[in-house]
Design a protein around this motif. Structure first.
Motif, PDB file in Angstrom:
ATOM      1  N   ALA A  84      44.960  28.694  52.150  1.00 26.80           N
ATOM      2  CA  ALA A  84      43.722  29.380  51.767  1.00 26.80           C
ATOM      3  C   ALA A  84      43.509  30.618  52.627  1.00 26.80           C
ATOM      4  O   ALA A  84      43.132  31.686  52.118  1.00 26.80           O
ATOM      5  N   ALA A  85      43.744  30.490  53.923  1.00 27.18           N
ATOM      6  CA  ALA A  85      43.563  31.627  54.820  1.00 27.18           C
ATOM      7  C   ALA A  85      44.512  32.768  54.465  1.00 27.18           C
ATOM      8  O   ALA A  85      44.127  33.950  54.488  1.00 27.18           O
ATOM      9  N   GLU A  86      45.756  32.443  54.124  1.00 30.56           N
ATOM     10  CA  GLU A  86      46.730  33.477  53.752  1.00 30.56           C
ATOM     11  C   GLU A  86      46.319  34.158  52.448  1.00 30.56           C
ATOM     12  O   GLU A  86      46.431  35.380  52.308  1.00 30.56           O
ATOM     13  N   VAL A  87      45.843  33.381  51.478  1.00 31.49           N
ATOM     14  CA  VAL A  87      45.432  33.946  50.189  1.00 31.49           C
ATOM     15  C   VAL A  87      44.250  34.883  50.377  1.00 31.49           C
ATOM     16  O   VAL A  87      44.216  35.999  49.827  1.00 31.49           O
ATOM     17  N   LEU A  88      43.250  34.468  51.150  1.00 31.21           N
ATOM     18  CA  LEU A  88      42.069  35.301  51.357  1.00 31.21           C
ATOM     19  C   LEU A  88      42.410  36.545  52.174  1.00 31.21           C
ATOM     20  O   LEU A  88      41.886  37.635  51.909  1.00 31.21           O
ATOM     21  N   ALA A  89      43.288  36.384  53.157  1.00 34.63           N
ATOM     22  CA  ALA A  89      43.702  37.547  53.950  1.00 34.63           C
ATOM     23  C   ALA A  89      44.479  38.541  53.093  1.00 34.63           C
ATOM     24  O   ALA A  89      44.308  39.761  53.224  1.00 34.63           O
ATOM     25  N   ASP A  90      45.319  38.024  52.220  1.00 33.82           N
ATOM     26  CA  ASP A  90      46.103  38.908  51.352  1.00 33.82           C
ATOM     27  C   ASP A  90      45.202  39.721  50.432  1.00 33.82           C
ATOM     28  O   ASP A  90      45.467  40.894  50.167  1.00 33.82           O
ATOM     29  N   LEU A  91      44.116  39.093  49.987  1.00 26.42           N
ATOM     30  CA  LEU A  91      43.188  39.782  49.091  1.00 26.42           C
ATOM     31  C   LEU A  91      42.557  40.996  49.763  1.00 26.42           C
ATOM     32  O   LEU A  91      42.229  41.993  49.103  1.00 26.42           O
ATOM     33  N   GLN A 117      45.855  45.248  47.449  1.00 24.25           N
ATOM     34  CA  GLN A 117      45.985  43.925  46.853  1.00 24.25           C
ATOM     35  C   GLN A 117      44.867  43.619  45.867  1.00 24.25           C
ATOM     36  O   GLN A 117      45.098  42.965  44.847  1.00 24.25           O
ATOM     37  N   HIS A 118      43.652  44.068  46.170  1.00 23.05           N
ATOM     38  CA  HIS A 118      42.544  43.812  45.265  1.00 23.05           C
ATOM     39  C   HIS A 118      42.822  44.414  43.892  1.00 23.05           C
ATOM     40  O   HIS A 118      42.647  43.766  42.854  1.00 23.05           O
ATOM     41  N   GLU A 119      43.288  45.662  43.881  1.00 25.13           N
ATOM     42  CA  GLU A 119      43.598  46.329  42.606  1.00 25.13           C
ATOM     43  C   GLU A 119      44.722  45.608  41.883  1.00 25.13           C
ATOM     44  O   GLU A 119      44.699  45.476  40.652  1.00 25.13           O
ATOM     45  N   LYS A 120      45.704  45.128  42.632  1.00 21.24           N
ATOM     46  CA  LYS A 120      46.807  44.400  41.998  1.00 21.24           C
ATOM     47  C   LYS A 120      46.303  43.125  41.332  1.00 21.24           C
ATOM     48  O   LYS A 120      46.678  42.818  40.180  1.00 21.24           O
ATOM     49  N   LEU A 121      45.452  42.386  42.026  1.00 15.90           N
ATOM     50  CA  LEU A 121      44.934  41.148  41.457  1.00 15.90           C
ATOM     51  C   LEU A 121      44.049  41.416  40.241  1.00 15.90           C
ATOM     52  O   LEU A 121      44.057  40.637  39.286  1.00 15.90           O
ATOM     53  N   LEU A 122      43.295  42.499  40.287  1.00 17.96           N
ATOM     54  CA  LEU A 122      42.487  42.854  39.119  1.00 17.96           C
ATOM     55  C   LEU A 122      43.369  43.125  37.907  1.00 17.96           C
ATOM     56  O   LEU A 122      43.048  42.729  36.782  1.00 17.96           O
ATOM     57  N   ASP A 144      34.147  42.209  44.138  1.00 18.76           N
ATOM     58  CA  ASP A 144      34.157  42.715  45.515  1.00 18.76           C
ATOM     59  C   ASP A 144      34.962  41.729  46.355  1.00 18.76           C
ATOM     60  O   ASP A 144      34.544  40.587  46.531  1.00 18.76           O
ATOM     61  N   PRO A 145      36.114  42.133  46.881  1.00 19.11           N
ATOM     62  CA  PRO A 145      36.957  41.193  47.618  1.00 19.11           C
ATOM     63  C   PRO A 145      36.270  40.587  48.829  1.00 19.11           C
ATOM     64  O   PRO A 145      36.588  39.474  49.236  1.00 19.11           O
ATOM     65  N   ARG A 146      35.294  41.292  49.416  1.00 21.52           N
ATOM     66  CA  ARG A 146      34.590  40.755  50.577  1.00 21.52           C
ATOM     67  C   ARG A 146      33.719  39.571  50.192  1.00 21.52           C
ATOM     68  O   ARG A 146      33.461  38.689  51.025  1.00 21.52           O
ATOM     69  N   ASP A 147      33.268  39.542  48.946  1.00 25.45           N
ATOM     70  CA  ASP A 147      32.431  38.426  48.494  1.00 25.45           C
ATOM     71  C   ASP A 147      33.253  37.174  48.224  1.00 25.45           C
ATOM     72  O   ASP A 147      32.713  36.068  48.198  1.00 25.45           O
ATOM     73  N   VAL A 148      34.561  37.333  48.004  1.00 25.79           N
ATOM     74  CA  VAL A 148      35.391  36.189  47.631  1.00 25.79           C
ATOM     75  C   VAL A 148      35.491  35.197  48.779  1.00 25.79           C
ATOM     76  O   VAL A 148      35.555  33.986  48.563  1.00 25.79           O
ATOM     77  N   VAL A 149      35.491  35.693  50.017  1.00 22.19           N
ATOM     78  CA  VAL A 149      35.602  34.801  51.174  1.00 22.19           C
ATOM     79  C   VAL A 149      34.418  33.838  51.207  1.00 22.19           C
ATOM     80  O   VAL A 149      34.580  32.626  51.379  1.00 22.19           O
TER      81      VAL A 149
END
Length: 306
Positions: free
Chosen positions: A167-174, A179-184, A254-259
């Motif tokens: 989970a920590a690696e996934v959230l850090a990667d985001l 990375q955010h644009e890629k995931l979108l 917003d990637p900051r909200d995902v955490v």
């Protein structure tokens, strides 16, 4: 007979607005100190706009009966997972926790929790030694949940060590640049594919009807083969759609909200973010002594939703 609140039909398929208020109600009913009565929570649901499938107001006993239904957690009457049920309103652990909390409030004995909703099963994590997908289980009745390879048997790792580091690696990667644009983009691709698959599944009846119309003109074995292929295609399409639906519902505005979202998100939604980001988590064998759990994982990051 009215459908089960939270689901579009008996085989699953979430009604997200209903699932949302049912989850919040379950959370409130699970608080033991100070406890809330069933009627108080039902009144809160009614005041916030929640309604029964028939459009009526909730009563406390009806709300609790609904949340206690095994299908709320994708289980059959024996407590076993229903194959292919898809996303659920509650996880098995959430439902068990609710039932235990209400039993404690009534002063009844509480049974030990046995079920656990694994984050990285269903093909997400595999054994780095042999490539076999890891399964969840317990070494014995009193042990905590763990992941293990049932093929070579060389890999075993406790869930409370493996899941937090992934989970920590996934959230850090985001949060890494780009990375955010890629995931979108990946999520948009998944959404478009899900829409195509939904239309394909909806058209299944017409495909079966067309095939049946040619039955008398076909060799029996050829007809059976074509019918089987059509059924297999439908099953594969439904399975693929369930996979895509898990990753299309992850909030990525917003990637900051995902955490913050992760800490309270339902397990299926957490799994959706992992599936969106990760192609495979490889779990390595443990070395001697105390091993940092981060040294036991190797992640293949996703570049497409295929």
């Amino acid at each position: 007979m009215a459908r089960l609140c939270g689901y579009a039909n008996g085989g699953g398929g979430l009604v997200h607005a209903e699932a949302a208020f049912l989850r919040r109600a379950a959370s409130r009913l699970s608080i033991v100190d100070p406890p809330e009565s069933q009627n108080t929570v039902a009144e809160w649901v009614n005041q916030t706009g929640g309604r029964t499938p028939l459009g009526g107001l909730w009563r406390g006993d009806t709300l609790m009966k609904t949340l206690s239904n095994p299908r709320m957690a994708g289980l059959d009457s024996e407590g076993n997972p229903i194959e292919g049920f898809g996303d659920t309103v509650l996880t098995p652990d959430e439902q068990r926790g609710l039932l235990e909390a209400r039993a404690a409030i009534r002063g009844e004995p509480v049974q030990r929790r046995e079920s656990y909703d694994y984050l990285l099963t269903k093909g997400i994590a595999d054994c780095d030694e042999c490539g076999f997908d890891l399964t969840g289980g317990r070494v014995h009745a009193e042990a905590g949940p763990n992941y293990r390879c049932q093929d070579c048997g060389k890999i075993r790792m406790d869930a409370d060590r493996l899941e937090p580091v992934v989970a920590a690696e996934v959230l850090a990667d985001l949060l890494r640049p780009g990375q955010h644009e890629k995931l979108l983009r990946l999520q948009q691709d998944a959404l478009e594919e899900a829409e195509r698959l939904a239309a394909h599944i909806k058209d299944a009846d017409s495909r079966f009807a067309s095939l049946k119309a040619f039955r008398d003109q076909m060799v029996p074995d050829a007809y059976k083969a074509a019918e089987k292929a059509t059924k297999d295609d439908l099953a594969a399409s439904r399975a693929r759609l369930r996979f895509l639906e898990q990753i299309t519902g992850v909030p990525l505005s917003d990637p900051r909200d995902v955490v913050g979202w992760w800490n309270t998100a339902p397990r299926a939604s957490q799994r959706g973010l992992v599936m969106l980001s990760v192609a495979k988590v490889h779990v390595l064998a443990a070395g001697g002594g105390a091993v940092d759990p981060r040294s036991r994982i190797r992640i293949d990051w996703r570049t497409s939703v295929s």
